[in-house]
Design an enzyme around this catalytic site. Sequence first.
Site, PDB file in Angstrom:
ATOM      1  N   GLY A 109       0.780  -1.231   0.000  1.00 23.16           N
ATOM      2  CA  GLY A 109       0.000   0.000   0.000  1.00 23.16           C
ATOM      3  C   GLY A 109       0.805   1.270   0.000  1.00 23.16           C
ATOM      4  N   GLU A 110       2.103   1.204  -0.284  1.00 20.03           N
ATOM      5  CA  GLU A 110       2.924   2.406  -0.327  1.00 20.03           C
ATOM      6  C   GLU A 110       3.437   2.628  -1.741  1.00 20.03           C
ATOM      7  OE1 GLU A 110       5.993   2.612   2.593  1.00 20.03           O
ATOM      8  OE2 GLU A 110       4.754   1.690   4.151  1.00 20.03           O
ATOM      9  N   ALA A 111       3.336   3.881  -2.179  1.00 21.76           N
ATOM     10  CA  ALA A 111       3.709   4.210  -3.550  1.00 21.76           C
ATOM     11  C   ALA A 111       5.166   3.887  -3.835  1.00 21.76           C
ATOM     12  CB  ALA A 111       3.444   5.696  -3.804  1.00 21.76           C
TER      13      ALA A 111
ATOM     14  N   ILE B  18       5.649   0.140  -4.391  1.00 22.34           N
ATOM     15  CA  ILE B  18       5.139  -0.242  -5.700  1.00 22.34           C
ATOM     16  C   ILE B  18       6.140   0.141  -6.782  1.00 22.34           C
ATOM     17  CG2 ILE B  18       3.416   0.384  -7.441  1.00 22.34           C
ATOM     18  CD1 ILE B  18       2.308  -1.562  -5.581  1.00 22.34           C
TER      19      ILE B  18
END
Length: 349
Positions: free
Chosen positions: A156-158, A161
Amino acid sequence: MQDEFHHGRSNLSLEERDELSNIRQRKKELLDDIERLKFEISEVMTEIEHLTCVRETKSTQRNKQIAVGRKKFNMDPKKGIQFLLENDLLQHTPEDIAQFLYKGEGLNKTVIGDYLGERDDFNIKVLQAFVELHEFADLNLVQALRQFLWSFRLPGEAQKIDRMMEAFAARYCQCNPGVFQSTDTCYVLSFSVIMLNTSLHNPNVRDKPSVERFISMNRGINEGGDLPEELLRNLYESIKNEPFKIPEDDGNDLTHTFFNPDREGWLLKLGGRVKTWKRRWFILTDNCLYYFEYTTVSRTKILLLFYMDVYFYALIVQFLLLLSYRASISRDPFYDMLATRKRRVATKK
Protein backbone atom coordinates in the site's frame (compact mmCIF):
# COMPACT_ATOMS: atom_id res chain seq x y z
CA MET A 1 20.08 -96.24 24.00
CA GLN A 2 22.95 -94.87 26.07
CA ASP A 3 24.42 -98.36 26.25
CA GLU A 4 24.26 -98.58 22.48
CA PHE A 5 25.81 -95.07 22.19
CA HIS A 6 28.68 -95.91 24.47
CA HIS A 7 29.00 -99.23 22.72
CA GLY A 8 29.20 -97.34 19.40
CA ARG A 9 31.92 -95.03 20.75
CA SER A 10 33.86 -98.03 22.00
CA ASN A 11 34.01 -99.29 18.43
CA LEU A 12 35.63 -95.95 17.31
CA SER A 13 39.31 -95.63 17.06
CA LEU A 14 41.15 -93.02 19.11
CA GLU A 15 41.59 -90.89 16.04
CA GLU A 16 37.86 -91.02 15.23
CA ARG A 17 36.94 -90.15 18.80
CA ASP A 18 39.16 -87.04 18.65
CA GLU A 19 37.55 -86.02 15.38
CA LEU A 20 34.05 -86.45 16.84
CA SER A 21 35.03 -84.36 19.85
CA ASN A 22 36.38 -81.62 17.58
CA ILE A 23 33.15 -81.64 15.58
CA ARG A 24 31.08 -81.26 18.73
CA GLN A 25 33.32 -78.45 19.96
CA ARG A 26 33.05 -76.66 16.61
CA LYS A 27 29.27 -77.07 16.67
CA LYS A 28 29.13 -75.50 20.12
CA GLU A 29 31.33 -72.60 18.95
CA LEU A 30 29.12 -72.06 15.89
CA LEU A 31 25.98 -72.03 18.03
CA ASP A 32 27.64 -69.49 20.36
CA ASP A 33 28.63 -67.35 17.33
CA ILE A 34 25.06 -67.52 16.05
CA GLU A 35 23.70 -66.33 19.41
CA ARG A 36 26.29 -63.56 19.55
CA LEU A 37 25.42 -62.44 16.00
CA LYS A 38 21.70 -62.48 16.88
CA PHE A 39 22.44 -60.24 19.85
CA GLU A 40 24.58 -57.87 17.76
CA ILE A 41 21.92 -57.72 15.02
CA SER A 42 19.30 -56.96 17.65
CA GLU A 43 21.48 -54.15 19.03
CA VAL A 44 22.06 -52.73 15.53
CA MET A 45 18.34 -52.84 14.73
CA THR A 46 17.57 -51.09 18.00
CA GLU A 47 20.14 -48.40 17.17
CA ILE A 48 18.72 -47.96 13.65
CA GLU A 49 15.22 -47.60 15.06
CA HIS A 50 16.52 -45.05 17.54
CA LEU A 51 18.30 -43.06 14.83
CA THR A 52 15.17 -43.16 12.67
CA CYS A 53 13.09 -41.86 15.57
CA VAL A 54 15.65 -39.15 16.27
CA ARG A 55 15.69 -38.18 12.59
CA GLU A 56 11.90 -38.13 12.47
CA THR A 57 11.82 -36.15 15.70
CA LYS A 58 14.30 -33.64 14.29
CA SER A 59 12.32 -33.43 11.06
CA THR A 60 9.08 -32.94 13.01
CA GLN A 61 10.73 -30.33 15.19
CA ARG A 62 12.12 -28.55 12.14
CA ASN A 63 8.69 -28.53 10.48
CA LYS A 64 7.17 -27.12 13.66
CA GLN A 65 9.83 -24.40 13.81
CA ILE A 66 9.22 -23.53 10.16
CA ALA A 67 5.48 -23.29 10.89
CA VAL A 68 6.23 -20.97 13.82
CA GLY A 69 8.52 -18.93 11.58
CA ARG A 70 5.79 -18.55 8.97
CA LYS A 71 3.32 -17.35 11.60
CA LYS A 72 5.87 -14.88 12.93
CA PHE A 73 6.54 -13.70 9.37
CA ASN A 74 2.84 -13.12 8.74
CA MET A 75 2.66 -10.98 11.89
CA ASP A 76 6.01 -9.21 11.44
CA PRO A 77 8.13 -10.17 8.41
CA LYS A 78 11.45 -8.99 9.83
CA LYS A 79 10.95 -10.88 13.10
CA GLY A 80 9.81 -13.96 11.18
CA ILE A 81 12.91 -13.94 8.96
CA GLN A 82 15.12 -13.36 12.02
CA PHE A 83 13.55 -16.36 13.79
CA LEU A 84 14.16 -18.60 10.79
CA LEU A 85 17.78 -17.42 10.54
CA GLU A 86 18.48 -17.92 14.25
CA ASN A 87 17.17 -21.49 14.07
CA ASP A 88 19.21 -22.31 10.94
CA LEU A 89 16.05 -22.75 8.89
CA LEU A 90 17.20 -20.15 6.36
CA GLN A 91 20.59 -18.96 5.20
CA HIS A 92 21.31 -15.25 5.49
CA THR A 93 21.48 -14.75 1.75
CA PRO A 94 19.09 -12.84 -0.52
CA GLU A 95 18.77 -15.93 -2.73
CA ASP A 96 17.68 -18.26 0.09
CA ILE A 97 15.18 -15.81 1.54
CA ALA A 98 13.84 -15.02 -1.93
CA GLN A 99 13.31 -18.75 -2.56
CA PHE A 100 11.41 -19.00 0.74
CA LEU A 101 9.15 -16.12 -0.27
CA TYR A 102 8.75 -17.39 -3.83
CA LYS A 103 7.50 -20.79 -2.63
CA GLY A 104 5.14 -18.89 -0.35
CA GLU A 105 3.90 -21.93 1.56
CA GLY A 106 1.74 -20.69 4.44
CA LEU A 107 2.81 -17.08 3.90
CA ASN A 108 0.50 -14.08 3.69
CA LYS A 109 1.02 -12.63 0.22
CA THR A 110 0.27 -9.11 1.39
CA VAL A 111 3.12 -9.40 3.90
CA ILE A 112 5.39 -10.81 1.19
CA GLY A 113 4.70 -7.69 -0.86
CA ASP A 114 5.40 -5.39 2.09
CA TYR A 115 8.71 -7.13 2.83
CA LEU A 116 9.85 -7.12 -0.80
CA GLY A 117 9.04 -3.43 -1.12
CA GLU A 118 11.25 -2.27 1.78
CA ARG A 119 13.97 0.13 0.75
CA ASP A 120 16.96 -1.05 2.80
CA ASP A 121 19.82 -2.57 0.82
CA PHE A 122 19.27 -6.18 1.89
CA ASN A 123 15.53 -6.14 1.06
CA ILE A 124 16.30 -4.67 -2.34
CA LYS A 125 18.71 -7.56 -2.98
CA VAL A 126 16.00 -10.01 -1.87
CA LEU A 127 13.55 -8.33 -4.27
CA GLN A 128 16.07 -8.66 -7.09
CA ALA A 129 16.61 -12.35 -6.32
CA PHE A 130 12.84 -12.88 -6.02
CA VAL A 131 12.18 -11.31 -9.42
CA GLU A 132 14.93 -13.42 -10.99
CA LEU A 133 13.08 -16.57 -9.89
CA HIS A 134 10.34 -15.60 -12.36
CA GLU A 135 10.84 -16.74 -15.92
CA PHE A 136 9.19 -14.34 -18.38
CA ALA A 137 10.85 -15.52 -21.59
CA ASP A 138 8.45 -15.71 -24.55
CA LEU A 139 5.56 -14.34 -22.47
CA ASN A 140 3.72 -11.22 -23.53
CA LEU A 141 3.49 -8.43 -20.97
CA VAL A 142 0.03 -9.40 -19.70
CA GLN A 143 1.05 -13.02 -19.19
CA ALA A 144 4.16 -11.92 -17.30
CA LEU A 145 2.15 -9.53 -15.12
CA ARG A 146 -0.36 -12.27 -14.30
CA GLN A 147 2.47 -14.50 -13.11
CA PHE A 148 4.26 -11.74 -11.20
CA LEU A 149 1.21 -10.26 -9.46
CA TRP A 150 0.04 -13.72 -8.36
CA SER A 151 3.21 -14.36 -6.33
CA PHE A 152 2.44 -11.55 -3.84
CA ARG A 153 0.04 -8.67 -3.32
CA LEU A 154 1.02 -5.14 -4.20
CA PRO A 155 1.73 -3.23 -0.98
CA GLY A 156 0.00 0.00 0.00
CA GLU A 157 2.92 2.41 -0.33
CA ALA A 158 3.71 4.21 -3.55
CA GLN A 159 7.48 3.94 -3.11
CA LYS A 160 7.27 0.18 -2.60
CA ILE A 161 5.14 -0.24 -5.70
CA ASP A 162 7.65 1.82 -7.64
CA ARG A 163 10.61 -0.36 -6.64
CA MET A 164 8.75 -3.59 -7.33
CA MET A 165 7.49 -2.55 -10.75
CA GLU A 166 10.93 -1.23 -11.69
CA ALA A 167 12.37 -4.65 -10.80
CA PHE A 168 9.63 -6.36 -12.82
CA ALA A 169 10.27 -4.18 -15.86
CA ALA A 170 14.02 -4.83 -15.70
CA ARG A 171 13.50 -8.59 -15.43
CA TYR A 172 10.95 -8.68 -18.26
CA CYS A 173 13.30 -6.79 -20.58
CA GLN A 174 16.16 -9.10 -19.57
CA CYS A 175 14.07 -12.18 -20.48
CA ASN A 176 12.72 -10.61 -23.67
CA PRO A 177 15.44 -8.46 -25.22
CA GLY A 178 14.34 -6.27 -28.09
CA VAL A 179 10.64 -6.12 -27.19
CA PHE A 180 10.96 -2.63 -25.71
CA GLN A 181 13.55 0.09 -26.23
CA SER A 182 13.99 0.57 -22.48
CA THR A 183 12.79 -0.65 -19.09
CA ASP A 184 11.01 2.70 -18.73
CA THR A 185 8.79 1.75 -21.66
CA CYS A 186 7.98 -1.58 -20.03
CA TYR A 187 7.27 0.17 -16.73
CA VAL A 188 4.86 2.68 -18.29
CA LEU A 189 3.05 0.06 -20.36
CA SER A 190 2.73 -2.21 -17.31
CA PHE A 191 0.86 0.49 -15.42
CA SER A 192 -1.18 1.26 -18.51
CA VAL A 193 -2.27 -2.39 -18.60
CA ILE A 194 -3.14 -2.33 -14.89
CA MET A 195 -5.21 0.83 -15.44
CA LEU A 196 -6.88 -0.80 -18.44
CA ASN A 197 -7.81 -3.78 -16.26
CA THR A 198 -9.48 -1.41 -13.79
CA SER A 199 -11.27 0.61 -16.46
CA LEU A 200 -12.68 -2.44 -18.23
CA HIS A 201 -13.71 -4.46 -15.18
CA ASN A 202 -14.55 -1.93 -12.47
CA PRO A 203 -18.33 -1.32 -12.59
CA ASN A 204 -17.81 2.19 -11.18
CA VAL A 205 -15.96 3.22 -14.35
CA ARG A 206 -18.63 4.18 -16.85
CA ASP A 207 -16.38 5.30 -19.68
CA LYS A 208 -14.89 2.03 -20.89
CA PRO A 209 -11.84 2.67 -23.10
CA SER A 210 -11.86 1.19 -26.59
CA VAL A 211 -8.85 -0.52 -28.09
CA GLU A 212 -8.25 2.55 -30.26
CA ARG A 213 -8.15 4.75 -27.17
CA PHE A 214 -5.77 2.36 -25.43
CA ILE A 215 -3.45 2.45 -28.44
CA SER A 216 -3.68 6.24 -28.58
CA MET A 217 -2.87 6.57 -24.88
CA ASN A 218 0.33 4.61 -25.39
CA ARG A 219 1.71 6.41 -28.42
CA GLY A 220 5.28 7.59 -28.19
CA ILE A 221 6.20 5.66 -25.05
CA ASN A 222 8.85 3.50 -26.74
CA GLU A 223 11.72 6.02 -26.48
CA GLY A 224 9.63 8.47 -28.45
CA GLY A 225 8.44 5.88 -30.95
CA ASP A 226 5.23 3.85 -31.11
CA LEU A 227 4.88 0.25 -30.05
CA PRO A 228 3.51 -2.19 -32.66
CA GLU A 229 -0.27 -1.82 -32.88
CA GLU A 230 -0.70 -5.59 -32.99
CA LEU A 231 1.13 -5.89 -29.64
CA LEU A 232 -1.16 -3.33 -27.99
CA ARG A 233 -4.28 -4.93 -29.48
CA ASN A 234 -3.26 -8.34 -28.13
CA LEU A 235 -2.65 -6.89 -24.66
CA TYR A 236 -6.04 -5.14 -24.75
CA GLU A 237 -7.91 -8.29 -25.81
CA SER A 238 -6.16 -10.39 -23.16
CA ILE A 239 -7.23 -8.02 -20.37
CA LYS A 240 -10.72 -7.60 -21.81
CA ASN A 241 -11.27 -11.36 -21.93
CA GLU A 242 -9.74 -12.14 -18.53
CA PRO A 243 -9.12 -9.64 -15.71
CA PHE A 244 -6.15 -9.95 -13.39
CA LYS A 245 -6.63 -12.38 -10.53
CA ILE A 246 -5.42 -11.13 -7.18
CA PRO A 247 -4.37 -13.53 -4.39
CA GLU A 248 -6.95 -13.87 -1.63
CA ASP A 249 -5.30 -12.16 1.33
CA ASP A 250 -6.40 -9.61 3.87
CA GLY A 251 -4.33 -6.46 4.00
CA ASN A 252 -3.71 -3.04 2.59
CA ASP A 253 -3.46 -3.45 -1.16
CA LEU A 254 -2.76 -0.50 -3.43
CA THR A 255 -4.53 -2.21 -6.30
CA HIS A 256 -7.83 -2.14 -4.37
CA THR A 257 -7.15 1.02 -2.43
CA PHE A 258 -6.34 3.40 -5.27
CA PHE A 259 -7.33 1.57 -8.44
CA ASN A 260 -10.93 0.89 -7.33
CA PRO A 261 -11.95 3.94 -5.26
CA ASP A 262 -15.51 4.65 -4.15
CA ARG A 263 -15.15 8.29 -5.23
CA GLU A 264 -12.36 10.36 -6.79
CA GLY A 265 -11.86 13.81 -8.21
CA TRP A 266 -10.11 17.20 -8.05
CA LEU A 267 -10.92 19.48 -5.09
CA LEU A 268 -9.50 22.67 -3.65
CA LYS A 269 -7.75 22.26 -0.29
CA LEU A 270 -6.79 25.00 2.14
CA GLY A 271 -3.15 24.73 3.20
CA GLY A 272 -2.08 24.24 6.81
CA ARG A 273 0.70 26.74 7.54
CA VAL A 274 0.31 28.69 4.32
CA LYS A 275 -3.37 29.55 4.01
CA THR A 276 -3.71 29.23 0.25
CA TRP A 277 -6.09 27.08 -1.75
CA LYS A 278 -4.42 24.33 -3.75
CA ARG A 279 -5.84 21.88 -6.24
CA ARG A 280 -5.45 18.28 -5.06
CA TRP A 281 -6.62 14.88 -6.34
CA PHE A 282 -8.86 13.25 -3.68
CA ILE A 283 -9.71 9.56 -3.37
CA LEU A 284 -12.31 8.08 -1.03
CA THR A 285 -12.04 4.33 -0.45
CA ASP A 286 -12.72 1.97 2.44
CA ASN A 287 -13.85 4.84 4.70
CA CYS A 288 -10.50 6.58 4.18
CA LEU A 289 -9.88 9.89 2.45
CA TYR A 290 -6.56 10.34 0.64
CA TYR A 291 -5.27 13.27 -1.34
CA PHE A 292 -2.34 13.67 -3.71
CA GLU A 293 -0.53 16.48 -5.40
CA TYR A 294 -1.00 14.71 -8.73
CA THR A 295 -3.11 11.87 -10.07
CA THR A 296 0.11 9.85 -10.26
CA VAL A 297 -0.20 7.27 -7.52
CA SER A 298 2.73 5.12 -8.51
CA ARG A 299 5.59 7.60 -7.98
CA THR A 300 4.17 10.44 -5.95
CA LYS A 301 4.34 10.92 -2.22
CA ILE A 302 1.08 10.58 -0.29
CA LEU A 303 0.58 13.99 1.26
CA LEU A 304 -1.93 12.97 3.90
CA LEU A 305 -4.06 10.04 5.00
CA PHE A 306 -6.71 10.16 7.64
CA TYR A 307 -9.57 7.93 8.78
CA MET A 308 -13.19 8.96 9.02
CA ASP A 309 -14.10 10.40 12.41
CA VAL A 310 -16.32 13.14 13.78
CA TYR A 311 -13.79 15.87 13.05
CA PHE A 312 -13.57 15.07 9.33
CA TYR A 313 -17.16 14.00 8.84
CA ALA A 314 -18.29 17.39 7.52
CA LEU A 315 -15.37 17.54 5.10
CA ILE A 316 -16.16 14.12 3.64
CA VAL A 317 -19.87 14.95 3.31
CA GLN A 318 -18.88 18.12 1.44
CA PHE A 319 -16.50 16.05 -0.70
CA LEU A 320 -19.29 13.64 -1.64
CA LEU A 321 -21.67 16.49 -2.45
CA LEU A 322 -19.12 18.13 -4.70
CA LEU A 323 -18.43 14.88 -6.51
CA SER A 324 -22.11 14.26 -7.03
CA TYR A 325 -22.24 17.46 -9.11
CA ARG A 326 -19.13 16.51 -11.07
CA ALA A 327 -20.32 13.66 -13.25
CA SER A 328 -17.59 14.50 -15.70
CA ILE A 329 -15.04 12.88 -13.37
CA SER A 330 -15.55 9.40 -14.72
CA ARG A 331 -12.42 9.05 -16.83
CA ASP A 332 -9.69 6.93 -15.28
CA PRO A 333 -7.25 9.53 -13.79
CA PHE A 334 -4.31 7.23 -14.06
CA TYR A 335 -4.21 7.79 -17.80
CA ASP A 336 -3.03 11.30 -16.90
CA MET A 337 -0.05 9.66 -15.21
CA LEU A 338 0.68 7.63 -18.30
CA ALA A 339 0.45 10.71 -20.49
CA THR A 340 2.98 12.45 -18.24
CA ARG A 341 5.30 9.46 -18.42
CA LYS A 342 4.88 9.28 -22.16
CA ARG A 343 6.13 12.86 -22.46
CA ARG A 344 9.04 12.04 -20.15
CA VAL A 345 10.07 9.01 -22.21
CA ALA A 346 9.68 10.94 -25.44
CA THR A 347 12.25 13.50 -24.30
CA LYS A 348 14.89 10.74 -24.21
CA LYS A 349 14.73 10.33 -27.96
